[in-house]
Design a protein around this motif. Structure first.
Motif, PDB file in Angstrom:
ATOM      1  N   UNK A  48       0.810  -1.209   0.000  1.00  0.00           N
ATOM      2  CA  UNK A  48       0.000   0.000   0.000  1.00  0.00           C
ATOM      3  C   UNK A  48       0.839   1.252   0.000  1.00  0.00           C
ATOM      4  N   UNK A  49       1.925   1.238   0.745  1.00  0.00           N
ATOM      5  CA  UNK A  49       2.840   2.396   0.744  1.00  0.00           C
ATOM      6  C   UNK A  49       3.457   2.558  -0.643  1.00  0.00           C
ATOM      7  N   UNK A  50       3.865   1.441  -1.251  1.00  0.00           N
ATOM      8  CA  UNK A  50       4.491   1.498  -2.575  1.00  0.00           C
ATOM      9  C   UNK A  50       3.520   2.038  -3.624  1.00  0.00           C
ATOM     10  N   UNK A  51       2.259   1.609  -3.560  1.00  0.00           N
ATOM     11  CA  UNK A  51       1.250   2.123  -4.493  1.00  0.00           C
ATOM     12  C   UNK A  51       1.016   3.607  -4.295  1.00  0.00           C
ATOM     13  N   UNK A  52       0.958   4.030  -3.036  1.00  0.00           N
ATOM     14  CA  UNK A  52       0.765   5.455  -2.756  1.00  0.00           C
ATOM     15  C   UNK A  52       1.949   6.270  -3.265  1.00  0.00           C
ATOM     16  N   UNK A  53       3.174   5.772  -3.051  1.00  0.00           N
ATOM     17  CA  UNK A  53       4.361   6.468  -3.528  1.00  0.00           C
ATOM     18  C   UNK A  53       4.352   6.592  -5.046  1.00  0.00           C
ATOM     19  N   UNK A  54       3.909   5.529  -5.736  1.00  0.00           N
ATOM     20  CA  UNK A  54       3.828   5.566  -7.198  1.00  0.00           C
ATOM     21  C   UNK A  54       2.823   6.620  -7.659  1.00  0.00           C
ATOM     22  N   UNK A  55       1.701   6.697  -6.961  1.00  0.00           N
ATOM     23  CA  UNK A  55       0.693   7.693  -7.322  1.00  0.00           C
ATOM     24  C   UNK A  55       1.228   9.109  -7.112  1.00  0.00           C
ATOM     25  N   UNK A  56       1.898   9.326  -5.984  1.00  0.00           N
ATOM     26  CA  UNK A  56       2.429  10.659  -5.687  1.00  0.00           C
ATOM     27  C   UNK A  56       3.464  11.070  -6.721  1.00  0.00           C
ATOM     28  N   UNK A  57       4.348  10.154  -7.112  1.00  0.00           N
ATOM     29  CA  UNK A  57       5.361  10.497  -8.108  1.00  0.00           C
ATOM     30  C   UNK A  57       4.726  10.826  -9.456  1.00  0.00           C
ATOM     31  N   UNK A  58       3.658  10.103  -9.825  1.00  0.00           N
ATOM     32  CA  UNK A  58       2.960  10.409 -11.077  1.00  0.00           C
ATOM     33  C   UNK A  58       2.297  11.783 -11.020  1.00  0.00           C
TER      34      UNK A  58
END
Length: 409
Positions: A48-58
Protein backbone atom coordinates in the motif's frame (compact mmCIF):
# COMPACT_ATOMS: atom_id res chain seq x y z
CA UNK A 1 -14.91 -3.19 -0.38
CA UNK A 2 -11.29 -3.34 -1.52
CA UNK A 3 -10.64 -1.78 -4.93
CA UNK A 4 -8.81 -4.20 -7.28
CA UNK A 5 -5.29 -3.15 -8.27
CA UNK A 6 -6.15 -2.71 -11.96
CA UNK A 7 -8.88 -0.23 -11.00
CA UNK A 8 -6.38 1.66 -8.85
CA UNK A 9 -3.95 1.88 -11.76
CA UNK A 10 -6.75 3.16 -13.99
CA UNK A 11 -7.55 5.83 -11.45
CA UNK A 12 -3.89 6.89 -11.39
CA UNK A 13 -3.82 7.27 -15.16
CA UNK A 14 -7.15 9.11 -15.16
CA UNK A 15 -6.07 11.55 -12.48
CA UNK A 16 -2.75 12.30 -14.10
CA UNK A 17 -4.13 13.02 -17.57
CA UNK A 18 -6.84 15.52 -16.71
CA UNK A 19 -6.36 18.96 -18.29
CA UNK A 20 -6.54 21.90 -15.85
CA UNK A 21 -9.16 20.53 -13.45
CA UNK A 22 -10.65 22.95 -10.95
CA UNK A 23 -9.00 22.75 -7.53
CA UNK A 24 -12.02 21.35 -5.71
CA UNK A 25 -12.58 18.49 -8.17
CA UNK A 26 -8.89 17.63 -8.22
CA UNK A 27 -8.76 17.60 -4.42
CA UNK A 28 -11.66 15.14 -4.29
CA UNK A 29 -10.04 12.93 -6.90
CA UNK A 30 -6.61 12.84 -5.27
CA UNK A 31 -7.84 12.24 -1.76
CA UNK A 32 -10.34 9.56 -2.74
CA UNK A 33 -7.54 7.58 -4.40
CA UNK A 34 -5.05 8.02 -1.56
CA UNK A 35 -7.68 7.03 1.02
CA UNK A 36 -9.07 4.11 -0.98
CA UNK A 37 -9.17 0.54 0.33
CA UNK A 38 -6.83 -0.51 -2.50
CA UNK A 39 -3.93 1.14 -0.65
CA UNK A 40 -4.78 -0.84 2.51
CA UNK A 41 -3.94 1.98 4.89
CA UNK A 42 -0.54 2.93 3.37
CA UNK A 43 1.52 1.46 6.20
CA UNK A 44 5.27 1.97 5.76
CA UNK A 45 6.97 -1.06 4.23
CA UNK A 46 3.82 -2.47 2.62
CA UNK A 47 2.47 -2.74 -0.91
CA UNK A 48 0.00 0.00 0.00
CA UNK A 49 2.84 2.40 0.74
CA UNK A 50 4.49 1.50 -2.57
CA UNK A 51 1.25 2.12 -4.49
CA UNK A 52 0.76 5.45 -2.76
CA UNK A 53 4.36 6.47 -3.53
CA UNK A 54 3.83 5.57 -7.20
CA UNK A 55 0.69 7.69 -7.32
CA UNK A 56 2.43 10.66 -5.69
CA UNK A 57 5.36 10.50 -8.11
CA UNK A 58 2.96 10.41 -11.08
CA UNK A 59 1.12 13.45 -9.73
CA UNK A 60 4.42 15.27 -9.17
CA UNK A 61 5.38 14.52 -12.76
CA UNK A 62 2.01 15.74 -14.05
CA UNK A 63 2.50 18.95 -12.06
CA UNK A 64 5.79 19.65 -13.85
CA UNK A 65 8.10 18.90 -10.91
CA UNK A 66 11.53 17.32 -11.32
CA UNK A 67 12.63 14.12 -9.54
CA UNK A 68 14.70 15.09 -6.50
CA UNK A 69 15.20 11.85 -4.61
CA UNK A 70 18.20 9.56 -4.56
CA UNK A 71 16.44 7.03 -6.80
CA UNK A 72 14.40 9.13 -9.18
CA UNK A 73 11.42 10.48 -7.28
CA UNK A 74 12.14 8.27 -4.27
CA UNK A 75 14.48 8.49 -1.32
CA UNK A 76 14.54 4.94 0.09
CA UNK A 77 15.39 4.36 3.73
CA UNK A 78 15.65 1.30 5.93
CA UNK A 79 14.84 1.03 9.60
CA UNK A 80 15.69 -1.50 12.25
CA UNK A 81 13.44 -0.90 15.23
CA UNK A 82 15.19 -1.13 18.56
CA UNK A 83 14.19 -3.86 20.98
CA UNK A 84 15.02 -1.45 23.79
CA UNK A 85 12.16 1.06 24.20
CA UNK A 86 14.66 3.66 25.45
CA UNK A 87 16.68 3.55 22.25
CA UNK A 88 15.81 5.14 18.92
CA UNK A 89 15.33 2.97 15.81
CA UNK A 90 18.34 2.73 13.49
CA UNK A 91 17.91 4.53 10.15
CA UNK A 92 20.14 3.81 7.18
CA UNK A 93 20.30 4.28 3.42
CA UNK A 94 21.21 0.65 2.80
CA UNK A 95 19.13 -2.42 3.55
CA UNK A 96 21.85 -3.88 5.75
CA UNK A 97 19.73 -4.19 8.88
CA UNK A 98 16.96 -6.43 7.49
CA UNK A 99 14.40 -4.05 8.94
CA UNK A 100 11.48 -2.09 7.52
CA UNK A 101 11.92 -0.41 4.14
CA UNK A 102 10.26 2.91 3.39
CA UNK A 103 10.57 5.75 0.94
CA UNK A 104 10.10 9.49 0.81
CA UNK A 105 8.84 10.89 -2.49
CA UNK A 106 10.53 14.16 -3.49
CA UNK A 107 9.82 16.59 -6.32
CA UNK A 108 11.44 19.93 -7.10
CA UNK A 109 9.94 23.06 -8.62
CA UNK A 110 13.16 24.49 -10.05
CA UNK A 111 12.92 28.28 -10.19
CA UNK A 112 15.65 30.84 -10.95
CA UNK A 113 16.54 31.67 -7.32
CA UNK A 114 19.07 30.03 -5.01
CA UNK A 115 16.95 29.72 -1.87
CA UNK A 116 14.63 26.79 -1.19
CA UNK A 117 11.25 26.43 0.50
CA UNK A 118 10.21 22.94 1.66
CA UNK A 119 6.57 21.85 1.62
CA UNK A 120 6.00 18.58 3.44
CA UNK A 121 3.29 16.10 4.43
CA UNK A 122 3.43 12.44 5.39
CA UNK A 123 1.60 9.88 3.25
CA UNK A 124 1.88 6.75 5.39
CA UNK A 125 -0.82 5.60 7.80
CA UNK A 126 -1.62 2.61 10.03
CA UNK A 127 -2.48 -0.12 7.54
CA UNK A 128 -4.89 -2.45 9.32
CA UNK A 129 -4.43 -0.81 12.70
CA UNK A 130 -1.77 -2.04 15.08
CA UNK A 131 -0.41 -0.48 18.23
CA UNK A 132 -1.30 3.14 17.38
CA UNK A 133 -4.91 2.41 16.43
CA UNK A 134 -7.70 3.63 18.70
CA UNK A 135 -10.08 1.10 17.14
CA UNK A 136 -11.19 -1.63 19.54
CA UNK A 137 -12.95 -3.96 17.10
CA UNK A 138 -11.68 -6.48 14.56
CA UNK A 139 -8.74 -5.64 12.31
CA UNK A 140 -9.82 -3.20 9.59
CA UNK A 141 -8.25 -0.93 6.99
CA UNK A 142 -7.38 2.49 8.38
CA UNK A 143 -7.66 4.67 5.27
CA UNK A 144 -6.36 7.84 6.92
CA UNK A 145 -8.31 10.31 4.79
CA UNK A 146 -7.58 13.18 7.14
CA UNK A 147 -4.40 11.58 8.50
CA UNK A 148 -2.81 12.31 6.13
CA UNK A 149 -4.22 11.99 2.62
CA UNK A 150 -5.49 15.52 3.28
CA UNK A 151 -1.96 16.89 3.66
CA UNK A 152 -0.74 15.25 0.45
CA UNK A 153 -3.81 16.54 -1.38
CA UNK A 154 -3.06 20.06 -0.15
CA UNK A 155 0.54 19.64 -1.34
CA UNK A 156 -0.62 18.85 -4.87
CA UNK A 157 -2.87 21.92 -4.83
CA UNK A 158 -0.02 24.17 -3.71
CA UNK A 159 2.21 22.88 -6.52
CA UNK A 160 -0.53 23.63 -9.02
CA UNK A 161 -1.33 27.06 -7.58
CA UNK A 162 2.35 28.07 -7.66
CA UNK A 163 2.64 27.38 -11.39
CA UNK A 164 1.11 30.75 -12.20
CA UNK A 165 3.01 32.78 -9.58
CA UNK A 166 6.41 33.12 -11.29
CA UNK A 167 8.33 33.03 -8.02
CA UNK A 168 12.13 32.98 -7.79
CA UNK A 169 12.50 30.57 -4.87
CA UNK A 170 12.89 26.85 -5.52
CA UNK A 171 10.18 24.73 -3.87
CA UNK A 172 10.93 21.20 -2.71
CA UNK A 173 7.87 19.02 -2.17
CA UNK A 174 8.42 16.03 0.13
CA UNK A 175 5.90 13.28 0.86
CA UNK A 176 7.30 11.58 3.96
CA UNK A 177 6.78 7.97 4.97
CA UNK A 178 7.21 6.41 8.40
CA UNK A 179 5.75 9.40 10.23
CA UNK A 180 3.32 7.24 12.15
CA UNK A 181 6.22 5.11 13.43
CA UNK A 182 8.16 8.10 14.76
CA UNK A 183 9.00 10.69 12.05
CA UNK A 184 11.21 8.15 10.26
CA UNK A 185 11.12 9.72 6.80
CA UNK A 186 11.67 13.35 7.81
CA UNK A 187 14.37 12.38 10.29
CA UNK A 188 16.15 10.43 7.57
CA UNK A 189 15.84 13.32 5.11
CA UNK A 190 17.37 15.98 7.36
CA UNK A 191 20.27 13.63 8.15
CA UNK A 192 20.64 12.70 4.45
CA UNK A 193 19.32 15.76 2.57
CA UNK A 194 19.10 15.80 -1.20
CA UNK A 195 19.72 19.57 -1.16
CA UNK A 196 21.96 21.89 0.85
CA UNK A 197 19.92 22.61 4.00
CA UNK A 198 21.71 25.94 4.47
CA UNK A 199 19.78 27.22 1.43
CA UNK A 200 16.38 26.46 3.04
CA UNK A 201 14.40 29.56 4.03
CA UNK A 202 11.59 27.71 5.82
CA UNK A 203 9.59 24.48 5.94
CA UNK A 204 5.79 24.20 5.99
CA UNK A 205 4.17 20.93 7.10
CA UNK A 206 0.57 19.80 6.71
CA UNK A 207 -0.77 16.99 8.84
CA UNK A 208 -4.53 16.49 9.23
CA UNK A 209 -5.87 19.51 7.35
CA UNK A 210 -9.06 17.86 6.13
CA UNK A 211 -11.59 18.69 8.84
CA UNK A 212 -11.69 22.50 8.79
CA UNK A 213 -14.47 23.88 10.95
CA UNK A 214 -14.71 27.61 10.27
CA UNK A 215 -16.13 28.29 13.73
CA UNK A 216 -13.32 26.46 15.54
CA UNK A 217 -10.59 27.56 13.13
CA UNK A 218 -7.20 26.07 12.33
CA UNK A 219 -4.07 25.76 14.43
CA UNK A 220 -0.74 26.88 12.99
CA UNK A 221 2.17 25.61 15.08
CA UNK A 222 5.71 26.97 14.90
CA UNK A 223 4.77 30.64 14.78
CA UNK A 224 7.55 31.40 17.26
CA UNK A 225 10.29 29.84 15.10
CA UNK A 226 10.79 33.13 13.21
CA UNK A 227 9.91 36.63 14.46
CA UNK A 228 8.26 37.44 11.13
CA UNK A 229 5.75 34.57 11.15
CA UNK A 230 2.82 36.20 12.94
CA UNK A 231 2.72 39.22 10.65
CA UNK A 232 3.22 37.08 7.54
CA UNK A 233 0.36 34.75 8.50
CA UNK A 234 -2.02 37.67 9.08
CA UNK A 235 -1.04 39.52 5.90
CA UNK A 236 -1.46 36.48 3.64
CA UNK A 237 -4.74 35.22 5.12
CA UNK A 238 -6.93 36.31 2.22
CA UNK A 239 -9.30 33.34 2.63
CA UNK A 240 -10.66 34.41 6.03
CA UNK A 241 -9.35 31.47 8.02
CA UNK A 242 -9.71 31.67 11.78
CA UNK A 243 -6.15 30.99 12.92
CA UNK A 244 -4.99 29.87 16.36
CA UNK A 245 -1.25 30.50 16.59
CA UNK A 246 0.99 28.12 18.54
CA UNK A 247 4.59 29.17 19.05
CA UNK A 248 6.42 25.88 19.60
CA UNK A 249 8.43 24.30 16.81
CA UNK A 250 8.26 20.90 18.52
CA UNK A 251 5.29 18.62 17.92
CA UNK A 252 4.25 15.11 16.88
CA UNK A 253 4.74 15.63 13.14
CA UNK A 254 7.45 16.07 10.52
CA UNK A 255 8.08 19.80 11.00
CA UNK A 256 9.91 18.88 14.22
CA UNK A 257 12.75 17.25 12.27
CA UNK A 258 13.41 20.54 10.46
CA UNK A 259 13.03 22.74 13.52
CA UNK A 260 15.76 20.67 15.18
CA UNK A 261 18.01 21.68 12.24
CA UNK A 262 17.41 25.38 13.05
CA UNK A 263 15.00 25.90 10.15
CA UNK A 264 11.88 28.08 10.68
CA UNK A 265 8.75 25.94 10.42
CA UNK A 266 4.98 26.13 10.30
CA UNK A 267 2.65 23.20 10.89
CA UNK A 268 -0.97 23.40 9.72
CA UNK A 269 -3.57 21.32 11.61
CA UNK A 270 -7.38 21.45 11.60
CA UNK A 271 -7.85 19.56 14.84
CA UNK A 272 -8.43 16.21 16.50
CA UNK A 273 -11.69 14.29 15.96
CA UNK A 274 -13.42 11.08 16.95
CA UNK A 275 -12.24 9.26 13.79
CA UNK A 276 -8.54 9.84 14.52
CA UNK A 277 -6.56 6.59 14.07
CA UNK A 278 -9.75 4.65 13.42
CA UNK A 279 -11.13 2.90 10.31
CA UNK A 280 -13.81 5.61 10.11
CA UNK A 281 -11.35 8.31 8.95
CA UNK A 282 -12.76 8.18 5.42
CA UNK A 283 -12.94 10.45 2.38
CA UNK A 284 -16.64 11.31 2.67
CA UNK A 285 -15.99 13.16 5.94
CA UNK A 286 -13.44 15.56 4.45
CA UNK A 287 -14.02 19.31 4.02
CA UNK A 288 -12.57 19.70 0.52
CA UNK A 289 -13.32 23.40 0.28
CA UNK A 290 -11.36 23.78 3.51
CA UNK A 291 -8.33 22.04 2.01
CA UNK A 292 -8.43 24.42 -0.95
CA UNK A 293 -8.56 27.42 1.40
CA UNK A 294 -5.60 26.14 3.42
CA UNK A 295 -3.58 25.46 0.25
CA UNK A 296 -4.40 28.99 -0.93
CA UNK A 297 -3.16 30.47 2.34
CA UNK A 298 0.11 28.53 2.17
CA UNK A 299 0.56 29.53 -1.48
CA UNK A 300 0.08 33.13 -0.42
CA UNK A 301 2.76 32.74 2.27
CA UNK A 302 5.27 31.31 -0.21
CA UNK A 303 4.53 34.02 -2.77
CA UNK A 304 4.70 36.85 -0.22
CA UNK A 305 8.03 35.72 1.21
CA UNK A 306 9.53 35.19 -2.25
CA UNK A 307 10.56 38.87 -2.35
CA UNK A 308 11.42 39.19 1.36
CA UNK A 309 14.74 38.63 3.15
CA UNK A 310 15.40 35.16 4.50
CA UNK A 311 13.56 34.43 7.74
CA UNK A 312 15.44 34.59 11.05
CA UNK A 313 15.31 31.33 12.98
CA UNK A 314 14.62 31.45 16.69
CA UNK A 315 14.20 28.68 19.25
CA UNK A 316 10.93 28.16 21.10
CA UNK A 317 9.91 26.51 24.33
CA UNK A 318 9.15 22.83 23.89
CA UNK A 319 5.52 22.87 24.95
CA UNK A 320 5.29 19.08 24.80
CA UNK A 321 8.09 18.58 27.34
CA UNK A 322 6.97 21.41 29.61
CA UNK A 323 3.68 19.69 30.39
CA UNK A 324 3.08 17.77 33.61
CA UNK A 325 2.97 13.97 33.80
CA UNK A 326 -0.26 12.26 34.77
CA UNK A 327 -1.37 8.70 35.34
CA UNK A 328 -5.16 9.07 35.08
CA UNK A 329 -7.53 10.30 32.41
CA UNK A 330 -11.04 11.69 32.20
CA UNK A 331 -11.51 9.78 28.95
CA UNK A 332 -12.14 12.82 26.79
CA UNK A 333 -10.76 14.23 23.55
CA UNK A 334 -9.84 17.90 24.14
CA UNK A 335 -10.71 20.52 21.55
CA UNK A 336 -7.20 21.64 20.66
CA UNK A 337 -8.55 24.56 18.63
CA UNK A 338 -10.62 26.02 21.47
CA UNK A 339 -9.31 29.47 22.38
CA UNK A 340 -11.75 30.39 25.14
CA UNK A 341 -11.39 30.03 28.92
CA UNK A 342 -11.25 26.40 30.10
CA UNK A 343 -10.81 23.06 28.31
CA UNK A 344 -13.55 22.23 25.82
CA UNK A 345 -14.48 18.55 25.37
CA UNK A 346 -14.56 17.49 21.72
CA UNK A 347 -15.27 13.80 22.27
CA UNK A 348 -15.94 11.31 25.06
CA UNK A 349 -14.71 7.71 25.27
CA UNK A 350 -17.10 4.98 26.29
CA UNK A 351 -16.94 3.52 29.79
CA UNK A 352 -14.47 6.14 31.03
CA UNK A 353 -14.81 8.52 34.03
CA UNK A 354 -16.25 11.43 32.03
CA UNK A 355 -19.00 9.35 30.42
CA UNK A 356 -19.85 7.62 33.70
CA UNK A 357 -20.16 10.99 35.44
CA UNK A 358 -22.45 12.46 32.78
CA UNK A 359 -20.15 14.89 30.95
CA UNK A 360 -21.07 15.68 27.34
CA UNK A 361 -19.32 16.71 24.15
CA UNK A 362 -19.17 20.51 24.08
CA UNK A 363 -18.85 20.88 27.86
CA UNK A 364 -16.07 23.28 28.91
CA UNK A 365 -14.17 22.13 31.99
CA UNK A 366 -13.53 25.17 34.20
CA UNK A 367 -12.58 23.46 37.46
CA UNK A 368 -11.14 20.07 38.38
CA UNK A 369 -10.91 19.41 42.09
CA UNK A 370 -9.46 22.49 43.77
CA UNK A 371 -7.83 23.72 40.57
CA UNK A 372 -9.26 26.34 38.23
CA UNK A 373 -8.93 25.36 34.57
CA UNK A 374 -8.23 28.27 32.22
CA UNK A 375 -6.52 26.43 29.34
CA UNK A 376 -5.07 23.10 28.27
CA UNK A 377 -1.93 23.43 30.39
CA UNK A 378 -3.83 24.20 33.59
CA UNK A 379 -6.13 21.25 32.86
CA UNK A 380 -3.15 18.91 32.56
CA UNK A 381 -1.61 20.30 35.77
CA UNK A 382 -4.88 19.68 37.59
CA UNK A 383 -5.14 16.16 36.19
CA UNK A 384 -1.56 15.35 37.20
CA UNK A 385 -2.46 15.72 40.89
CA UNK A 386 -4.72 12.64 40.82
CA UNK A 387 -4.02 8.92 40.80
CA UNK A 388 -6.13 5.85 40.12
CA UNK A 389 -8.83 5.41 42.74
CA UNK A 390 -9.12 9.11 43.59
CA UNK A 391 -12.49 10.85 43.54
CA UNK A 392 -13.12 14.55 42.94
CA UNK A 393 -15.55 17.06 41.51
CA UNK A 394 -15.44 18.58 38.03
CA UNK A 395 -17.28 21.77 37.14
CA UNK A 396 -18.21 22.44 33.52
CA UNK A 397 -19.80 25.25 31.59
CA UNK A 398 -22.61 23.82 29.46
CA UNK A 399 -24.25 26.43 27.25
CA UNK A 400 -23.72 29.14 29.86
CA UNK A 401 -24.79 27.02 32.86
CA UNK A 402 -22.29 25.82 35.47
CA UNK A 403 -22.78 22.16 36.37
CA UNK A 404 -20.91 20.00 38.89
CA UNK A 405 -20.25 16.26 38.52
CA UNK A 406 -18.54 13.66 40.72
CA UNK A 407 -15.59 11.94 39.04
CA UNK A 408 -14.05 8.61 40.05
CA UNK A 409 -10.65 7.89 38.48
Amino acid sequence: MRTPLFIFVSLVLYSCTQSSPDFLSQARRDLSILASDSLAGREVGTEGEALAAAYISKRFEALGLQPAGTAGWNQPFFVKESQNPHEKPMLSAEDSTAGTSGKNVIGLMDNPGDEVVIIGAHFDHLGYGGFSSLHRGDSAIHNGADDNASGITAMFLIAEMLQSKNIQTDVLFIAFSGEEKGLWGSNFFVKNPTIDLSTVDFMINMDMVGRLDSAKGMAIHGTGTAPQWSQVIDTTNTVNLKVIKKASGIGPSDHTSFYLQDIPVLHFFTGQHEDYHKPTDDAELINYEGIVRIATHITNIITYLDTQPKLTFQKTKDESSQGPRFTVSLGVVPDYLYDGKGMRIDGISEDKPAQKAGLEEGDVVIQLGDSTVIDMMSYMRALSSFKAGDATEVIVNRNGEKLAYDIQF
